[in-house]
Design a protein around this motif. Structure first.
Motif, short mmCIF file in Angstrom:
data_model
loop_
_atom_site.label_atom_id
_atom_site.label_comp_id
_atom_site.label_asym_id
_atom_site.label_seq_id
_atom_site.Cartn_x
_atom_site.Cartn_y
_atom_site.Cartn_z
N ASN A 62 29.62 29.16 -8.96
CA ASN A 62 30.80 29.25 -9.82
C ASN A 62 31.74 30.39 -9.44
O ASN A 62 32.78 30.57 -10.08
N PHE A 63 31.37 31.13 -8.41
CA PHE A 63 32.13 32.31 -8.03
C PHE A 63 33.37 31.92 -7.24
O PHE A 63 33.30 31.24 -6.22
N LYS A 64 34.53 32.38 -7.71
CA LYS A 64 35.79 32.01 -7.06
C LYS A 64 36.51 33.20 -6.43
O LYS A 64 37.13 33.08 -5.39
N GLU A 65 36.44 34.37 -7.06
CA GLU A 65 37.19 35.51 -6.53
C GLU A 65 36.72 36.82 -7.16
O GLU A 65 36.07 36.83 -8.21
N LEU A 66 37.03 37.91 -6.47
CA LEU A 66 36.90 39.24 -7.03
C LEU A 66 38.29 39.64 -7.53
O LEU A 66 39.30 39.21 -6.99
N THR A 67 38.32 40.46 -8.55
CA THR A 67 39.60 40.86 -9.13
C THR A 67 39.88 42.33 -8.80
O THR A 67 39.02 43.19 -9.00
N PHE A 68 41.10 42.59 -8.30
CA PHE A 68 41.49 43.94 -7.92
C PHE A 68 42.83 44.31 -8.53
O PHE A 68 43.65 43.45 -8.86
N TYR A 69 43.06 45.61 -8.63
CA TYR A 69 44.39 46.11 -8.94
C TYR A 69 45.27 45.89 -7.71
O TYR A 69 44.77 45.82 -6.58
N PRO A 70 46.59 45.82 -7.89
CA PRO A 70 47.49 45.76 -6.73
C PRO A 70 47.28 46.99 -5.85
O PRO A 70 47.00 48.09 -6.35
N ILE A 71 47.39 46.83 -4.56
CA ILE A 71 47.22 47.94 -3.63
C ILE A 71 48.34 48.97 -3.84
O ILE A 71 49.52 48.62 -3.82
N ASP A 72 47.96 50.20 -4.05
CA ASP A 72 48.92 51.27 -4.30
C ASP A 72 48.57 52.48 -3.44
O ASP A 72 47.58 53.17 -3.70
N PRO A 73 49.36 52.76 -2.39
CA PRO A 73 49.07 53.89 -1.49
C PRO A 73 49.00 55.23 -2.21
O PRO A 73 48.42 56.18 -1.68
N ALA A 74 49.57 55.33 -3.41
CA ALA A 74 49.53 56.60 -4.14
C ALA A 74 48.11 56.98 -4.53
O ALA A 74 47.82 58.15 -4.80
#
Length: 205
Positions: A62-74
């Motif tokens: 049932n695994f479809k994706e991992l969830t991340f915050y948007p990439i932020d170089p800060a």
């Protein structure tokens, strides 16, 4: 109950990725984003397909994706290494009540969120490369958008007195996916009073 807090194969892959990432730390913004995206894809494939994944076979189906915050170089910060004069061995509690021993190596001090922050760098007792450190932390997003038990970063010293900490590479411990695993709990020194809106979010089935 499984007591292996992080499968060794997974750690090795993460450390190798961190080394490669550090060696290319001067890349332009576009390359930086591509590298983070590639690491996230590698992480997804490991969790989804690898035999050492913490997911059960039913979870994998049932695994479809991992969830991340948007990439932020800060959230990629250069920290000052402040050595501990007395490098004690600390028994770090695990989520199942057991303990695991680490060396209290140094503090990493950096500016983020409008303030100076400090995190304790731990080192595995059997770590061969003394430039590699284990960083377990919690922050204001913990138990809300991110796993309540904190997140991890495998950090590598890249200067005589400095280390790069990229919170975009923060990942969940195995027990975030499967409670049968025992994971190190972030030390009290590593509970930040700012929100680290970077890296992996909480796993939802």
């Amino acid at each position: 109950m499984k007591t292996n807090h992080i499968i060794l194969i997974f750690v090795s892959v993460v450390v190798l990725a961190a080394i490669a990432y550090t060696l290319t730390s001067a890349e332009d913004p576009e390359t930086y984003i591509e590298n983070i995206e590639a690491e996230r894809e590698r992480q997804f494939k490991f969790i989804r397909y690898n035999i050492e994944s913490p997911l059960t076979e039913e979870q994998k189906r049932n695994f479809k994706e991992l969830t991340f915050y948007p990439i932020d170089p800060a959230y990629k910060v250069k920290a000052r290494i402040i050595p501990k004069e007395d490098k004690k061995v600390r028994e770090v509690p695990l989520t199942d009540g057991s303990k695991e021993r680490y060396i209290e190596h140094a503090y990493a001090e950096f500016e983020l969120g409008g303030k100076t922050n400090r995190l304790l760098l731990l080192q595995a007792m059997d770590e061969v490369d003394k430039r590699n450190f284990f960083l377990a932390f919690a922050d204001e997003t913990s138990s809300r958008e991110t796993y309540g038990g904190g997140r991890y970063i495998n950090a590598r010293q890249d200067g005589k007195n400095s280390i790069t900490i990229d919170f975009n590479l923060a990942y969940n411990p195995y027990c975030a996916y499967n409670p049968d695993y025992a994971c190190p709990i972030p030390p009290r020194e590593n509970i930040l009073d700012i929100a680290i809106e970077a890296g992996e979010k909480n796993y939802k089935e």
